[in-house]
Design a protein around this motif. Structure first.
Motif, PDB file in Angstrom:
ATOM      1  N   ARG A   3     -10.721   1.850   1.574  1.00 44.91           N
ATOM      2  CA  ARG A   3      -9.585   1.938   0.658  1.00 44.91           C
ATOM      3  C   ARG A   3      -9.788   3.113  -0.281  1.00 44.91           C
ATOM      4  N   GLU A   4      -8.691   3.836  -0.536  1.00 39.16           N
ATOM      5  CA  GLU A   4      -8.724   4.963  -1.466  1.00 39.16           C
ATOM      6  C   GLU A   4      -7.483   4.893  -2.339  1.00 39.16           C
ATOM      7  N   ILE A   5      -7.617   5.364  -3.584  1.00 37.72           N
ATOM      8  CA  ILE A   5      -6.507   5.398  -4.527  1.00 37.72           C
ATOM      9  C   ILE A   5      -6.097   6.860  -4.733  1.00 37.72           C
ATOM     10  N   TYR A   6      -4.783   7.114  -4.708  1.00 33.45           N
ATOM     11  CA  TYR A   6      -4.253   8.449  -4.970  1.00 33.45           C
ATOM     12  C   TYR A   6      -3.214   8.363  -6.075  1.00 33.45           C
ATOM     13  N   PHE A   7      -3.320   9.276  -7.028  1.00 32.53           N
ATOM     14  CA  PHE A   7      -2.368   9.342  -8.134  1.00 32.53           C
ATOM     15  C   PHE A   7      -1.373  10.459  -7.864  1.00 32.53           C
ATOM     16  N   GLY A   8      -0.129  10.111  -7.600  1.00 34.17           N
ATOM     17  CA  GLY A   8       0.927  11.094  -7.397  1.00 34.17           C
ATOM     18  C   GLY A   8       1.661  11.364  -8.693  1.00 34.17           C
ATOM     19  N   GLN A   9       2.698  12.164  -8.624  1.00 36.71           N
ATOM     20  CA  GLN A   9       3.500  12.482  -9.811  1.00 36.71           C
ATOM     21  C   GLN A   9       4.250  11.245 -10.327  1.00 36.71           C
ATOM     22  N   GLN A  10       4.757  10.426  -9.393  1.00 33.88           N
ATOM     23  CA  GLN A  10       5.604   9.298  -9.765  1.00 33.88           C
ATOM     24  C   GLN A  10       5.081   7.948  -9.295  1.00 33.88           C
ATOM     25  N   GLU A  11       3.991   7.968  -8.489  1.00 35.82           N
ATOM     26  CA  GLU A  11       3.528   6.721  -7.902  1.00 35.82           C
ATOM     27  C   GLU A  11       2.023   6.704  -7.669  1.00 35.82           C
ATOM     28  N   LEU A  12       1.531   5.497  -7.571  1.00 37.83           N
ATOM     29  CA  LEU A  12       0.142   5.231  -7.209  1.00 37.83           C
ATOM     30  C   LEU A  12       0.151   4.789  -5.747  1.00 37.83           C
ATOM     31  N   THR A  13      -0.779   5.323  -4.958  1.00 38.21           N
ATOM     32  CA  THR A  13      -0.831   4.960  -3.547  1.00 38.21           C
ATOM     33  C   THR A  13      -2.204   4.391  -3.209  1.00 38.21           C
ATOM     34  N   LEU A  14      -2.205   3.236  -2.595  1.00 36.52           N
ATOM     35  CA  LEU A  14      -3.413   2.637  -2.038  1.00 36.52           C
ATOM     36  C   LEU A  14      -3.403   2.984  -0.558  1.00 36.52           C
ATOM     37  N   LYS A  15      -4.371   3.800  -0.142  1.00 39.03           N
ATOM     38  CA  LYS A  15      -4.442   4.219   1.255  1.00 39.03           C
ATOM     39  C   LYS A  15      -5.559   3.454   1.943  1.00 39.03           C
ATOM     40  N   LEU A  16      -5.253   2.916   3.111  1.00 42.48           N
ATOM     41  CA  LEU A  16      -6.229   2.177   3.897  1.00 42.48           C
ATOM     42  C   LEU A  16      -6.748   3.068   5.013  1.00 42.48           C
ATOM     43  N   THR A  17      -8.048   2.985   5.263  1.00 40.25           N
ATOM     44  CA  THR A  17      -8.654   3.820   6.286  1.00 40.25           C
ATOM     45  C   THR A  17      -9.493   2.958   7.229  1.00 40.25           C
ATOM     46  N   GLY A  18      -9.822   3.539   8.370  1.00 41.26           N
ATOM     47  CA  GLY A  18     -10.723   2.890   9.316  1.00 41.26           C
ATOM     48  C   GLY A  18     -10.231   1.540   9.791  1.00 41.26           C
ATOM     49  N   ILE A  19     -11.173   0.630   9.947  1.00 38.10           N
ATOM     50  CA  ILE A  19     -10.872  -0.704  10.479  1.00 38.10           C
ATOM     51  C   ILE A  19      -9.990  -1.505   9.525  1.00 38.10           C
ATOM     52  N   THR A  20     -10.085  -1.218   8.221  1.00 38.11           N
ATOM     53  CA  THR A  20      -9.231  -1.896   7.243  1.00 38.11           C
ATOM     54  C   THR A  20      -7.767  -1.634   7.570  1.00 38.11           C
ATOM     55  N   ARG A  21      -7.457  -0.395   7.882  1.00 32.66           N
ATOM     56  CA  ARG A  21      -6.089  -0.015   8.248  1.00 32.66           C
ATOM     57  C   ARG A  21      -5.626  -0.773   9.494  1.00 32.66           C
ATOM     58  N   PHE A  22      -6.500  -0.900  10.463  1.00 33.47           N
ATOM     59  CA  PHE A  22      -6.178  -1.613  11.699  1.00 33.47           C
ATOM     60  C   PHE A  22      -5.829  -3.076  11.423  1.00 33.47           C
ATOM     61  N   PHE A  23      -6.672  -3.771  10.654  1.00 32.34           N
ATOM     62  CA  PHE A  23      -6.445  -5.191  10.385  1.00 32.34           C
ATOM     63  C   PHE A  23      -5.257  -5.440   9.461  1.00 32.34           C
ATOM     64  N   ALA A  24      -4.980  -4.515   8.549  1.00 32.98           N
ATOM     65  CA  ALA A  24      -3.853  -4.682   7.633  1.00 32.98           C
ATOM     66  C   ALA A  24      -2.520  -4.355   8.306  1.00 32.98           C
ATOM     67  N   ILE A  25      -2.596  -3.658   9.431  1.00 30.68           N
ATOM     68  CA  ILE A  25      -1.395  -3.227  10.147  1.00 30.68           C
ATOM     69  C   ILE A  25      -0.497  -2.416   9.208  1.00 30.68           C
ATOM     70  N   ARG A  26      -1.147  -1.651   8.352  1.00 35.14           N
ATOM     71  CA  ARG A  26      -0.428  -0.826   7.388  1.00 35.14           C
ATOM     72  C   ARG A  26      -1.350   0.309   6.966  1.00 35.14           C
ATOM     73  N   ARG A  27      -0.776   1.470   6.775  1.00 35.20           N
ATOM     74  CA  ARG A  27      -1.565   2.640   6.419  1.00 35.20           C
ATOM     75  C   ARG A  27      -1.702   2.818   4.923  1.00 35.20           C
ATOM     76  N   LYS A  28      -0.636   2.463   4.175  1.00 34.50           N
ATOM     77  CA  LYS A  28      -0.666   2.655   2.728  1.00 34.50           C
ATOM     78  C   LYS A  28       0.360   1.766   2.042  1.00 34.50           C
ATOM     79  N   VAL A  29       0.137   1.584   0.743  1.00 36.96           N
ATOM     80  CA  VAL A  29       1.085   0.882  -0.113  1.00 36.96           C
ATOM     81  C   VAL A  29       1.347   1.807  -1.299  1.00 36.96           C
ATOM     82  N   THR A  30       2.607   2.136  -1.513  1.00 36.21           N
ATOM     83  CA  THR A  30       2.991   3.022  -2.613  1.00 36.21           C
ATOM     84  C   THR A  30       3.647   2.196  -3.707  1.00 36.21           C
ATOM     85  N   MET A  31       3.189   2.420  -4.941  1.00 40.39           N
ATOM     86  CA  MET A  31       3.702   1.678  -6.091  1.00 40.39           C
ATOM     87  C   MET A  31       4.183   2.657  -7.154  1.00 40.39           C
TER      88      MET A  31
END
Length: 121
Positions: A3-31
């Motif tokens: 898991r990695e956190i990215y700070f954008g101009q308007q949103e926070l993004t939780l990015k999933l990588t590796g096997i975590t991404r596979f099991f979550a069936i999702r690449r990222k969550v943008t808030m």
């Protein structure tokens, strides 16, 4: 941890990588920052009768990855141990009410998110 956190101009993004991404069936969550109402670190006990949609859960091992529905609220969960996690409460998000995830240093991660929220407000 996958898991990695990215700070954008308007949103926070939780990015999933590796096997975590596979099991979550999702690449990222943008808030969008405007939807983040609370950020805290605490233990989290997933409700026993959550509906997995889509995602992976192995309750006896405390592994939860993906989207879950409980009552009328959607959760995005990404953790695999019973330990303190980052819990973000959202209001007005397009899908989720809570985003709950593990990080190597959850207290530091939550502090960084709070600090960034104060800078963009």
């Amino acid at each position: 941890m996958g898991r990695e956190i990215y700070f954008g101009q308007q949103e926070l993004t939780l990015k999933l990588t590796g096997i975590t991404r596979f099991f979550a069936i999702r690449r990222k969550v943008t808030m969008p920052y405007s939807t983040i109402k609370e950020v805290l670190v605490s233990d989290f006990e997933a409700p026993k009768w959550m509906i997995r949609a889509p995602g992976t859960s192995i309750a006896p091992l405390n592994i939860y990855e993906g989207s879950f529905n409980y009552g009328d609220e959607w959760y995005f969960l990404s953790f695999e141990r019973k330990e303190p996690v980052v819990i973000i409460t959202l209001e007005g998000h397009s899908k989720y009410r809570y985003v709950v995830f593990a990080m190597d240093n959850p207290t530091k991660t939550a502090a960084e998110i709070r600090r960034h929220l104060h800078e963009v407000v």
